[in-house]
Write a protein that holds these residues in place. Structure first.
Motif, PDB file in Angstrom:
ATOM      1  N   MET A  32     -17.160 -33.468 -33.159  1.00  0.00           N
ATOM      2  CA  MET A  32     -17.444 -32.820 -31.882  1.00  0.00           C
ATOM      3  C   MET A  32     -17.382 -33.832 -30.734  1.00  0.00           C
ATOM      4  O   MET A  32     -16.764 -33.583 -29.698  1.00  0.00           O
ATOM      5  N   ALA A  33     -18.008 -34.995 -30.937  1.00  0.00           N
ATOM      6  CA  ALA A  33     -17.999 -36.031 -29.909  1.00  0.00           C
ATOM      7  C   ALA A  33     -16.576 -36.484 -29.597  1.00  0.00           C
ATOM      8  O   ALA A  33     -16.209 -36.682 -28.428  1.00  0.00           O
ATOM      9  N   VAL A  45     -16.937 -25.882 -27.665  1.00  0.00           N
ATOM     10  CA  VAL A  45     -16.966 -26.772 -28.821  1.00  0.00           C
ATOM     11  C   VAL A  45     -18.407 -26.849 -29.327  1.00  0.00           C
ATOM     12  O   VAL A  45     -19.316 -27.206 -28.569  1.00  0.00           O
ATOM     13  N   LEU A  46     -18.613 -26.510 -30.582  1.00  0.00           N
ATOM     14  CA  LEU A  46     -19.950 -26.510 -31.170  1.00  0.00           C
ATOM     15  C   LEU A  46     -20.325 -27.895 -31.691  1.00  0.00           C
ATOM     16  O   LEU A  46     -19.457 -28.661 -32.120  1.00  0.00           O
ATOM     17  N   ASN A  47     -21.612 -28.190 -31.665  1.00  0.00           N
ATOM     18  CA  ASN A  47     -22.149 -29.394 -32.297  1.00  0.00           C
ATOM     19  C   ASN A  47     -22.895 -28.950 -33.553  1.00  0.00           C
ATOM     20  O   ASN A  47     -24.029 -28.478 -33.467  1.00  0.00           O
ATOM     21  N   GLY A  51     -11.202 -40.792 -23.618  1.00  0.00           N
ATOM     22  CA  GLY A  51     -11.085 -39.348 -23.498  1.00  0.00           C
ATOM     23  C   GLY A  51     -11.072 -38.669 -24.849  1.00  0.00           C
ATOM     24  O   GLY A  51     -11.300 -39.291 -25.889  1.00  0.00           O
ATOM     25  N   PRO A  52     -10.792 -37.370 -24.863  1.00  0.00           N
ATOM     26  CA  PRO A  52     -10.858 -36.588 -26.107  1.00  0.00           C
ATOM     27  C   PRO A  52      -9.704 -36.854 -27.062  1.00  0.00           C
ATOM     28  O   PRO A  52      -8.626 -37.294 -26.665  1.00  0.00           O
ATOM     29  N   LYS A 109     -24.035 -40.513 -29.059  1.00  0.00           N
ATOM     30  CA  LYS A 109     -25.385 -40.559 -28.485  1.00  0.00           C
ATOM     31  C   LYS A 109     -25.532 -39.670 -27.258  1.00  0.00           C
ATOM     32  O   LYS A 109     -26.664 -39.287 -26.905  1.00  0.00           O
ATOM     33  N   GLU A 110     -24.423 -39.325 -26.619  1.00  0.00           N
ATOM     34  CA  GLU A 110     -24.482 -38.496 -25.410  1.00  0.00           C
ATOM     35  C   GLU A 110     -24.546 -37.007 -25.719  1.00  0.00           C
ATOM     36  O   GLU A 110     -24.819 -36.207 -24.820  1.00  0.00           O
TER      37      GLU A 110
END
Length: 415
Positions: A226-227, A260-262, A161-162, A235-236
Motif C-alpha cells: 500500500m505504501a 487504495v486500502l491499507n 513517488g508511487p 511510517k506515514e
C-alpha cells in the motif's frame, strides 16, 4: 572427600581442549562442502549493458521474450513472469523502460546493485482506469550480475513517488456492480471488498443522486505494498485505513482516481467501520475531491456525512474520540485546519470526527440540499465565507460558535 586419583591430569586436559578447538575449526570451515560459487562481478560497461537490457524489456512482445530479457536466474524469471501476467491482467499498453543511472556498484553482499529506471505505461479499459493517460514512475530495480556480462532483474521498488501497479505483485480484477476491485497478491482476504465497494457507491448516490462513475478500489495484500502504491513511507500511513489518490500520483482525469486500502488497518475493523471508511473514500472519488484546494474539514466532513448518513451507531461510537476530548478539555477553539489532518499526527480520529460533527449539525439545521450545495460550492473554489453565507445565511464565525456549542452539548449527553 573426592577421590583425587580419578581426576584427569593437566596433560589430558590440554589434549581434550586441543581436540575441541580442532573440531570447532572444522565445523566452521566445513572443507567437505567445498568452496561456494564466487559472486559474479559487475561488468565494467554496466550502464551500457543495462541500457540494452531495459530496451529489450521495452521491446518484448510476449511473456517468453520479456522473461528472457529479465535475465537467467530463477529470481529474474519469477519476477518477470509475475510482472508480465500483472500487466496483461491490467491491459497495460505502451510499456517502456528507460535506464537512467546506477547498477555499477554492488551495495549488497550478494553482489547486486540498484538501477534507477523510468517506467511508463497506459492501462486497459478493463482496469477501470483512464486509458488515455500515460503514467510515468521512477523505479529502483534490483539487478544482479550473471557472470556473462548481463544482469538478472529480480525486484522493483519505488525510487521516488508511487510504484506502477503491475510491478507491485500478482493482480486480479473483479467488476462488481458500479465498482472495480483490483486485488494485489490476493488483496485483503478478511472483508468482502467487492460487495462493500458497491455499497459505498450506493451510499454516495443516496446523498448525491445522478452521480456518475465507478468506484475503483485497489486492495493490496500488505501495508508495504500500500505504501509503495501511494508513494509514501510505511511510517506515514500506519494510521490510515484507506486513501483516495491518483494512480501513480500523476495528474489526469477522474478515471485515474482510485481508493487504495491499507490491509493492516482495514482488515482489523469490524464490518460497519470498514464500510464507513470505504464509503467515505468513495465520496472523495466520485465527487472528484482529490487535488482540490477546498478546506480539508469540508472535504473530510462531507465524506463522513455521506458515509454515516444512514448509520445507526450511537454518537459514543461514531464520535467517541472527539467527544471524550471535549469532556476533558472543552470544545476546540476553531474548525480543523489542513495541518490537523496530517496522517502522522496523534489523535487523527478525533479530528475527522470533529469535521463530521460540523456537517451533522448543518444537516440537522438546514437539510441535505443545503449541505450538498455548500459542499459543491466550496469544491468549485467559492471562498468559504461566501459558501457558508450562500448556503446557510451565517458567517464562518457563527458556524464555529454553533459547532462548539453542538460538540459541548453532544459530549454532555454521551456516557
Amino acid at each position: 572427600m573426592a577421590d583425587s586419583g580419578r581426576r584427569p591430569g593437566p596433560n589430558t586436559v590440554a589434549v581434550l581442549v586441543l581436540i575441541a578447538l580442532c573440531l570447532g575449526l572444522l565445523l566452521w570451515q566445513r572443507p567437505w562442502q567445498g568452496a561456494g560459487d564466487p559472486v559474479p562481478e559487475i561488468p565494467a560497461d554496466a550502464s551500457s549493458a543495462l541500457t540494452a537490457q531495459f530496451r529489450a524489456l521495452s521491446q518484448a512482445e510476449s511473456e517468453a521474450s520479456f522473461t528472457a530479457a529479465a535475465g537467467t536466474s530463477d529470481a529474474a524469471k519469477v519476477f518477470a513472469q509475475r510482472a508480465w501476467q500483472a500487466r496483461t491482467e491490467l491491459g497495460a499498453t505502451a510499456v517502456a523502460f528507460r535506464y537512467v543511472m546506477g547498477g555499477e556498484v554492488a551495495d549488497r553482499s550478494d553482489g547486486s546493485a540498484s538501477a534507477d529506471v523510468e517506467v511508463t505505461w497506459s492501462a486497459g479499459a478493463e482496469a477501470g482506469l483512464d486509458v488515455s493517460t500515460t503514467r510515468t514512475s521512477s523505479v529502483a530495480f534490483r539487478v544482479a550480475p550473471q557472470g556473462d556480462g548481463g544482469f538478472s532483474i529480480v525486484s522493483a521498488t519505488p525510487r521516488s513517488g508511487p510504484l506502477p501497479l503491475w510491478l507491485a505483485g500478482a493482480v486480479k480484477i473483479e467488476r462488481p456492480d458500479g465498482a472495480v476491485v483490483i486485488r494485489v497478491d490476493g488483496g485483503d482476504p478478511e472483508l468482502p471488498v467487492e460487495s462493500m465497494a458497491t455499497a459505498a457507491r450506493d451510499a454516495v448516490l443516496r446523498v448525491l443522486p445522478g452521480t456518475k462513475g465507478e468506484v475503483t478500489v485497489i486492495s493490496p495484500h500488505s501495508q508495504k505494498q500500500m505504501a509503495q502504491l501511494v508513494g509514501q513511507p510505511v511510517k506515514e500511513i500506519t494510521q490510515i485505513a484507506a486513501v483516495t489518490t491518483r494512480l501513480d500520483g500523476r495528474s489526469g482525469s477522474a478515471d485515474d482516481i482510485v481508493v487504495v486500502l491499507n490491509p493492516t488497518v482495514f482488515s482489523t475493523m469490524d464490518r460497519r467501520a470498514a464500510q464507513v471508511v470505504l464509503s467515505h473514500e468513495a465520496t472523495h472519488l466520485l465527487t472528484e475531491a482529490v487535488g482540490t484546494r477546498a478546506e480539508s474539514w469540508v472535504v473530510e466532513g462531507f465524506a463522513d456525512f455521506v458515509a454515516l448518513r444512514d448509520d445507526s451507531a450511537s454518537l459514543a461510537i461514531s464520535a467517541g474520540q472527539i467527544l471524550a476530548e471535549v469532556k476533558a478539555d472543552g470544545a476546540p477553539g476553531r474548525l480543523p485546519t489542513a495541518a490537523d489532518f496530517d496522517s502522522g499526527k496523534h489523535g487523527l480520529g478525533a479530528v475527522y470526527e470533529s469535521a463530521w460533527m460540523a456537517f451533522r449539525l448543518l444537516g440537522e439545521r438546514y437539510g441535505d440540499a443545503a449541505v450538498v450545495g455548500f459542499y459543491q460550492a466550496v469544491l468549485s473554489d467559492m471562498p468559504l465565507d461566501s459558501a457558508v453565507d450562500k448556503a446557510f445565511g451565517i458567517t464562518v464565525g457563527q458556524l464555529t460558535t454553533q459547532w462548539r456549542a453542538y460538540l459541548a452539548k453532544s459530549a454532555s449527553i454521551v456516557s
